[in-house]
Scaffold this active site. Structure first.
Site, PDB file in Angstrom:
ATOM      1  N   ASP A  71      43.252  75.837  20.781  1.00  0.00           N
ATOM      2  CA  ASP A  71      42.172  76.156  21.721  1.00  0.00           C
ATOM      3  C   ASP A  71      41.676  74.861  22.365  1.00  0.00           C
ATOM      4  O   ASP A  71      42.044  73.772  21.930  1.00  0.00           O
ATOM      5  CB  ASP A  71      41.017  76.894  21.022  1.00  0.00           C
ATOM      6  CG  ASP A  71      40.732  76.322  19.666  1.00  0.00           C
ATOM      7  OD1 ASP A  71      40.785  75.079  19.529  1.00  0.00           O
ATOM      8  OD2 ASP A  71      40.452  77.091  18.727  1.00  0.00           O
ATOM      9  N   ASP A  73      38.402  72.547  23.615  1.00  0.00           N
ATOM     10  CA  ASP A  73      36.966  72.278  23.552  1.00  0.00           C
ATOM     11  C   ASP A  73      36.635  71.251  24.632  1.00  0.00           C
ATOM     12  O   ASP A  73      37.437  70.352  24.916  1.00  0.00           O
ATOM     13  CB  ASP A  73      36.575  71.682  22.194  1.00  0.00           C
ATOM     14  CG  ASP A  73      36.818  72.674  21.063  1.00  0.00           C
ATOM     15  OD1 ASP A  73      36.707  73.884  21.312  1.00  0.00           O
ATOM     16  OD2 ASP A  73      37.128  72.220  19.947  1.00  0.00           O
ATOM     17  N   ASP A 151      35.482  62.955  12.848  1.00  0.00           N
ATOM     18  CA  ASP A 151      36.041  62.516  11.565  1.00  0.00           C
ATOM     19  C   ASP A 151      37.138  61.444  11.683  1.00  0.00           C
ATOM     20  O   ASP A 151      36.965  60.324  11.213  1.00  0.00           O
ATOM     21  CB  ASP A 151      36.505  63.717  10.719  1.00  0.00           C
ATOM     22  CG  ASP A 151      37.251  64.787  11.516  1.00  0.00           C
ATOM     23  OD1 ASP A 151      37.620  64.504  12.674  1.00  0.00           O
ATOM     24  OD2 ASP A 151      37.480  65.884  10.976  1.00  0.00           O
TER      25      ASP A 151
HETATM   26  P1  ATP Z   1      42.282  72.578  14.276  1.00  0.00           P
HETATM   27  O1  ATP Z   1      41.630  73.271  15.445  1.00  0.00           O
HETATM   28  O2  ATP Z   1      43.739  72.498  14.332  1.00  0.00           O
HETATM   29  O3  ATP Z   1      41.777  73.134  13.004  1.00  0.00           O
HETATM   30  P2  ATP Z   1      40.582  70.428  15.024  1.00  0.00           P
HETATM   31  O4  ATP Z   1      40.621  68.964  14.742  1.00  0.00           O
HETATM   32  O5  ATP Z   1      40.583  70.879  16.435  1.00  0.00           O
HETATM   33  O6  ATP Z   1      41.807  71.059  14.257  1.00  0.00           O
HETATM   34  P3  ATP Z   1      38.116  71.834  14.784  1.00  0.00           P
HETATM   35  O7  ATP Z   1      37.487  72.418  13.564  1.00  0.00           O
HETATM   36  O8  ATP Z   1      38.512  72.717  15.905  1.00  0.00           O
HETATM   37  O9  ATP Z   1      39.368  71.021  14.253  1.00  0.00           O
HETATM   38  O10 ATP Z   1      37.132  70.690  15.277  1.00  0.00           O
HETATM   39  C1  ATP Z   1      37.157  70.146  16.577  1.00  0.00           C
HETATM   40  C2  ATP Z   1      36.773  68.669  16.525  1.00  0.00           C
HETATM   41  O11 ATP Z   1      35.467  68.507  15.954  1.00  0.00           O
HETATM   42  C3  ATP Z   1      37.677  67.807  15.650  1.00  0.00           C
HETATM   43  O12 ATP Z   1      38.806  67.372  16.343  1.00  0.00           O
HETATM   44  C4  ATP Z   1      36.755  66.669  15.276  1.00  0.00           C
HETATM   45  O13 ATP Z   1      36.642  65.754  16.344  1.00  0.00           O
HETATM   46  C5  ATP Z   1      35.416  67.357  15.125  1.00  0.00           C
HETATM   47  N1  ATP Z   1      35.176  67.789  13.737  1.00  0.00           N
HETATM   48  C6  ATP Z   1      35.471  68.984  13.176  1.00  0.00           C
HETATM   49  N2  ATP Z   1      35.088  69.033  11.897  1.00  0.00           N
HETATM   50  C7  ATP Z   1      34.514  67.854  11.626  1.00  0.00           C
HETATM   51  C8  ATP Z   1      33.894  67.284  10.465  1.00  0.00           C
HETATM   52  N3  ATP Z   1      33.830  67.973   9.332  1.00  0.00           N
HETATM   53  N4  ATP Z   1      33.390  66.031  10.580  1.00  0.00           N
HETATM   54  C9  ATP Z   1      33.472  65.351  11.731  1.00  0.00           C
HETATM   55  N5  ATP Z   1      34.036  65.807  12.846  1.00  0.00           N
HETATM   56  C10 ATP Z   1      34.558  67.050  12.798  1.00  0.00           C
HETATM   57 MG    MG Z   2      40.331  72.929  17.165  1.00  0.00          MG
END
Ligand code: ATP
Ligand code: MG
Length: 451
Positions: A71, A73, A151
């Protein structure tokens, strides 16, 4: 000399994330065509209204890795109300930290205002508890702060689809090219702020084939216990992401290597300690990975049914040994296991109904005579329950012949089915008849009557 000094100061400032490196399209390699139409339109509209707007987070990381993002963001300096006012089909969601969902056709893009407040900033809004866990992080911030609160370095990239430039505050592009997963800031502090980051680290490394930076890996084993304080619903969400990542086998392998399965995930803990359970669960996970790899869907209910099955099967055997009949014994075993696991893992109700049904149908596969097998083929959950049966055969829990019979039975035409049922019913009927003919005194006393 002066230039050297400047160079040093500059690189230090950069390393601390105050000034981003601008990476051009030729260097990051993102093809603009791969940005979703909705994300593109959202950024363009925000920018046309005078705001900053970038595609951020996982989508930028995955595009640079050449993967299709799940997705998109968007992050912006516009406040939620300002975003909402620019898009007819949008709504503000969330109470603690408000986001805007912008809808275009079937697609939704999540737009968040730059957020700040790393503990180290000392901005007072971000409060941590005694173990360092963040309790509140609901403050707007600058773009730099938004990068710093993320993160991993590879998750802190800002892509402007209009200029096609990536803003990189923490050397994330270089880390991606080296396939290195590195925490922003001091890893131990960041894991204490939010222990779920340990699971995210393992999942991202396993699913994107990345190597964890040694400093990022090191504190994980020692801090694993912090996951016990994470609310079960969040743990469940993270577990689900991990199991549906398409690399569940590798994730579980790495969880164990990092000491994260033990005492943390009640489910994995029990199951992986017992060899029969482990074999079954790993088979289920690799079947799941394979399905996802071919683009086929996986029902979470099926997955959790598989993960908990070794416990259900064991309880079922024990209860049957007390003299209870197989069907009520199975239901009793299901009740026992779910009572414990649902509380710890907060498995949502919509999945639990599927799980119960898949389990309950297992008993019905044992009956291969009369009209019941044909009836079972029409059950709404037949397919899932049959796939589950095949896993049980493959793991050695059941004779392979049982699964093969059901495979043939489905493919057979009416006449062949009748023949299969007769053949199967034959010996059983013969046994019943001969038992009836026996004088009562000859029947073995220890065998409880089945009728
Ligand atoms: P995926 O969507 O494949 O699970 P993602 O990295 O996109 O991986 P999301 O949960 O969609 O994970 O989070 C979007 C963004 O928000 C991450 O790329 C990161 O920058 C930030 N993020 C998410 N969770 C955390 C956390 N626990 N601590 C700090 N930043 C976070
Ligand atoms: Mg994501």
């Amino acid at each position: 000399m002066i230039r050297k000094l400047f160079g040093k100061v500059f690189s230090k400032t950069r390393a601390r994330g105050h000034r981003p490196v601008t990476v051009s399209a030729a260097d990051h390699g993102i093809d603009r065509e791969r940005i979703s139409r909705c994300a593109m339109k959202t950024c363009e509209t925000l920018q046309a209204a005078g705001h900053d707007a970038y595609v951020v987070g996982g989508a930028v990381r995955d595009l640079i890795l050449g993967r299709k993002p799940k997705d998109f963001d968007v992050a912006t300096d516009a406040r939620p109300e300002q975003v909402r006012a620019l898009f007819r089909r949008s709504r503000i969601i969330g109470r603690r930290f408000r986001l805007v969902h912008v809808m275009c056709g079937a697609e939704t893009v999540e737009v968040s205002t730059f957020r700040g407040g790393a503990v180290v900033d000392g901005d007072g809004e971000r409060i941590a508890d005694a173990s360092g866990r963040i309790l509140r992080d609901n403050v707007f911030g600058s773009r730099e702060q938004d990068a710093a609160r993320r993160d991993f370095t590879i998750n802190a990239l800002f892509y402007d689809p209009v200029t096609q430039q990536v803003l990189d505050y923490h050397n994330g592009v270089a880390d991606l090219k080296k396939r290195r997963l590195k925490m922003i800031g001091d890893p131990e502090t960041r894991y204490r702020e939010d222990p779920v980051r340990m699971l995210r680290a393992v999942r991202l490394a396993a699913s994107r084939d990345l190597e964890m930076d040694p400093a990022t890996r090191k504190p994980i084993g020692e801090l694993a216990h912090l996951l016990q304080d994470v609310p079960p619903s969040r743990l469940f969400d993270e577990m689900l992401k991990l199991l549906l990542s398409g690399h569940a086998v590798e994730c579980v392998r790495r969880l164990r290597r990092n000491g994260l399965h033990h005492g943390l995930l009640p489910l994995l803990d029990v199951v992986l300690e017992n060899p029969a359970g482990e074999r079954f669960v790993m088979l289920a996970l690799s079947a799941t990975d394979e399905r996802l790899g071919c683009g086929k869907p996986v029902a979470p209910g099926f997955l959790f049914a598989a993960l908990l099955w070794p416990q259900v099967a064991e309880a079922w055997k024990k209860i049957e040994a007390t003299g209870m009949k197989p069907v009520p014994a199975l239901h009793e075993a299901i009740d026992q296991v779910t009572a414990v696991q649902f509380e710890k893992l907060a498995i949502p109700r919509r999945f639990s109904a599927d799980m119960r049904e898949i389990w309950a149908l297992q008993q019905r596969f044992m009956n291969r005579s009369g009209r019941r097998p044909s009836g079972l083929l029409h059950h709404l959950r037949f397919r899932a329950a049959y796939d589950f049966l095949l896993l049980r055969c493959k793991s050695g829990e059941l004779e392979a012949e049982v699964g093969e019979w059901w495979t043939r039975f489905q493919q057979a035409d009416e006449t062949q089915r009748n023949a299969m049922l007769m053949r199967d019913a034959g010996p059983a009927k013969r046994r019943r008849r001969s038992r009836r003919r026996k004088p009562a005194a000859e029947a073995p006393a220890a065998v409880p009557s089945a009728h």
